[in-house]
Scaffold this active site. Sequence first.
Site, mmCIF file in Angstrom:
data_model
loop_
_atom_site.group_PDB
_atom_site.id
_atom_site.type_symbol
_atom_site.label_atom_id
_atom_site.label_comp_id
_atom_site.label_asym_id
_atom_site.label_seq_id
_atom_site.Cartn_x
_atom_site.Cartn_y
_atom_site.Cartn_z
ATOM 1 N N SER A 117 3.360 -13.156 44.605
ATOM 2 C CA SER A 117 3.954 -11.936 45.151
ATOM 3 C C SER A 117 3.716 -11.853 46.647
ATOM 4 O O SER A 117 2.706 -12.364 47.158
ATOM 5 C CB SER A 117 3.283 -10.733 44.460
ATOM 6 O OG SER A 117 3.537 -9.551 45.174
ATOM 7 N N TYR A 141 -4.379 -5.904 42.821
ATOM 8 C CA TYR A 141 -3.234 -6.657 42.297
ATOM 9 C C TYR A 141 -2.935 -7.861 43.190
ATOM 10 O O TYR A 141 -2.826 -8.996 42.717
ATOM 11 C CB TYR A 141 -2.000 -5.739 42.198
ATOM 12 C CG TYR A 141 -0.720 -6.500 41.948
ATOM 13 C CD1 TYR A 141 -0.489 -7.116 40.713
ATOM 14 C CD2 TYR A 141 0.250 -6.636 42.945
ATOM 15 C CE1 TYR A 141 0.676 -7.844 40.489
ATOM 16 C CE2 TYR A 141 1.418 -7.345 42.724
ATOM 17 C CZ TYR A 141 1.620 -7.945 41.495
ATOM 18 O OH TYR A 141 2.772 -8.669 41.283
ATOM 19 N N LYS A 145 -3.226 -12.105 42.610
ATOM 20 C CA LYS A 145 -2.145 -13.082 42.829
ATOM 21 C C LYS A 145 -2.608 -14.189 43.776
ATOM 22 O O LYS A 145 -2.302 -15.359 43.571
ATOM 23 C CB LYS A 145 -0.898 -12.379 43.379
ATOM 24 C CG LYS A 145 -0.186 -11.517 42.353
ATOM 25 C CD LYS A 145 0.398 -12.368 41.225
ATOM 26 C CE LYS A 145 1.027 -11.548 40.133
ATOM 27 N NZ LYS A 145 1.520 -12.357 39.006
HETATM 28 N N1 LIG Z 1 8.863 -6.784 39.634
HETATM 29 C C1 LIG Z 1 8.498 -7.104 40.880
HETATM 30 O O1 LIG Z 1 8.973 -6.499 41.855
HETATM 31 C C2 LIG Z 1 7.518 -8.250 41.140
HETATM 32 C C3 LIG Z 1 7.239 -8.618 42.459
HETATM 33 C C4 LIG Z 1 6.343 -9.665 42.687
HETATM 34 C C5 LIG Z 1 5.770 -10.339 41.630
HETATM 35 N N2 LIG Z 1 6.043 -9.963 40.359
HETATM 36 C C6 LIG Z 1 5.411 -10.702 39.244
HETATM 37 O O2 LIG Z 1 6.412 -11.150 38.366
HETATM 38 C C7 LIG Z 1 5.918 -11.224 37.038
HETATM 39 C C8 LIG Z 1 6.861 -10.510 36.087
HETATM 40 O O3 LIG Z 1 7.025 -9.178 36.522
HETATM 41 P P1 LIG Z 1 8.054 -8.170 35.837
HETATM 42 O O4 LIG Z 1 8.501 -7.233 36.887
HETATM 43 O O5 LIG Z 1 9.062 -8.911 35.034
HETATM 44 O O6 LIG Z 1 7.058 -7.375 34.881
HETATM 45 P P2 LIG Z 1 7.217 -6.952 33.347
HETATM 46 O O7 LIG Z 1 6.059 -6.049 33.052
HETATM 47 O O8 LIG Z 1 8.587 -6.463 33.052
HETATM 48 O O9 LIG Z 1 7.016 -8.341 32.602
HETATM 49 C C9 LIG Z 1 5.773 -8.878 32.288
HETATM 50 C C10 LIG Z 1 5.880 -9.418 30.883
HETATM 51 O O10 LIG Z 1 4.644 -10.061 30.548
HETATM 52 C C11 LIG Z 1 4.227 -9.611 29.263
HETATM 53 N N3 LIG Z 1 2.778 -9.737 29.260
HETATM 54 C C12 LIG Z 1 1.873 -9.060 30.015
HETATM 55 N N4 LIG Z 1 0.627 -9.508 29.760
HETATM 56 C C13 LIG Z 1 0.749 -10.507 28.832
HETATM 57 C C14 LIG Z 1 -0.169 -11.368 28.186
HETATM 58 N N5 LIG Z 1 -1.475 -11.324 28.417
HETATM 59 N N6 LIG Z 1 0.314 -12.286 27.306
HETATM 60 C C15 LIG Z 1 1.654 -12.373 27.054
HETATM 61 N N7 LIG Z 1 2.563 -11.579 27.641
HETATM 62 C C16 LIG Z 1 2.113 -10.656 28.523
HETATM 63 C C17 LIG Z 1 4.759 -8.206 29.117
HETATM 64 O O11 LIG Z 1 4.923 -7.817 27.776
HETATM 65 C C18 LIG Z 1 6.094 -8.312 29.845
HETATM 66 O O12 LIG Z 1 7.120 -8.728 28.963
HETATM 67 C C19 LIG Z 1 4.502 -10.667 37.096
HETATM 68 O O13 LIG Z 1 3.598 -11.728 37.196
HETATM 69 C C20 LIG Z 1 4.500 -9.843 38.370
HETATM 70 O O14 LIG Z 1 3.205 -9.731 38.923
HETATM 71 C C21 LIG Z 1 6.904 -8.925 40.082
#
Ligand SMILES: NC(=O)c1ccc[n+]([C@@H]2O[C@H](COP(=O)([O-])OP(=O)(O)OC[C@H]3O[C@@H](n4cnc5c(N)ncnc54)[C@H](O)[C@@H]3O)[C@@H](O)[C@H]2O)c1
Length: 327
Positions: A117, A141, A145
């Site tokens: 991120s 957070y 990362k």
């Molecule tokens: N959405 C954003 O703007 C953004 C920005 C930068 C980085 N990220 C990173 O992208 C990734 C996905 O983000 P997102 O927005 O799709 O979030 P999200 O919460 O929609 O998706 C995360 C998924 O991981 C699953 N999950 C969480 N912990 C788990 C575990 N221990 N075992 C198995 N499954 C698990 C959840 O059920 C969910 O389906 C994350 O790593 C997040 O940190 C997101």
Amino acid sequence: MTWLITGGAGYIGAHVARAMTDAGERVLVLDDLSAGFPARLPADVPLVEGSALDGDLLKRVFAEHAVTGVVHLAARKQVGESVAQPTRYYRENVGGLATLLEAVAEAGIKRFLFSSSAAVYGNPDVDLITEDTPCAPVNPYGETKLTGEWLVRAAGRAHGISTVCLRYFNVAGAAAPELADTGVFNIVPMVFDRLTRDEAPRIFGDDYPTSDGTCIRDYIHVADLAEAHLAAARRLNAEDASGDLTVNIGRGEGVSVRELITVIGEITGDRRPAVVEARRPGDAPRAVASAALAAEALGWTARRGVREMVESAWQGWLLHHGGRSSG
Ligand SMILES: NC(=O)c1ccc[n+]([C@@H]2O[C@H](COP(=O)([O-])OP(=O)(O)OC[C@H]3O[C@@H](n4cnc5c(N)ncnc54)[C@H](O)[C@@H]3O)[C@@H](O)[C@H]2O)c1
């Protein structure tokens, strides 16, 4: 070649699963459904319901499905929650990653892609953030990362795993309404939520040293982000791909909060003026990616603009919230 996508039933993961299957990659999803929905997945993608923190389950999945590469998205992602529950964030985001990398090494898997991120950078005072900009996260957070990246690269070197860390900037939009983000943690759904409640959008601070005084961010369409994963997977698939790559995934273009709210007003038809409130602690005036390395190393450049992000996110909001506020 079979890819395991952890967190593949989540907002970004489901887009990645769809982009990779559409491109002919064989894909399998592991998700504990703590924040994901099986209905987001293409019908032909198998879902293993379980945790990426469960080492025994990982070993079984790797063996049974002959997994050859991992895309690791599963994580907790809320900044405020990470401030309140740092040990949980370190345990799940870093401890879980260590468990996963041990299982990957033991199974002899040689390709690993990690969701990082822009939060790793903290608040750098630069016009464009390059991958060489010093990392100084300002919340747990972001720390998880950055620590995760270190762990991925160290494990890659120790076990001969080729790795890619993708540093996403501000993700928005949806490739289809049913894939939209259902959470209200990012600015676009937060503004939709306010409008749906018949309330004015909020701007936190309009006295920043920017063109219109509001914070500037780099927004990236989730469909472009999914294509960046595909490009990274292709790089890892290549015979000669080795070593590690850490790369920004953004558009390299800044959009102010006020500009974004104007676009949201045009698309929703609700143009009520925003109310300006006090600055939030920790908000950087400007965070815009240099997208040069992604173009060079992945042959990938974002194609979709902010209007497309807001339009597609609004269709998803209407489907999931049906004109109701989130709570
Ligand atoms: N959405 C954003 O703007 C953004 C920005 C930068 C980085 N990220 C990173 O992208 C990734 C996905 O983000 P997102 O927005 O799709 O979030 P999200 O919460 O929609 O998706 C995360 C998924 O991981 C699953 N999950 C969480 N912990 C788990 C575990 N221990 N075992 C198995 N499954 C698990 C959840 O059920 C969910 O389906 C994350 O790593 C997040 O940190 C997101």
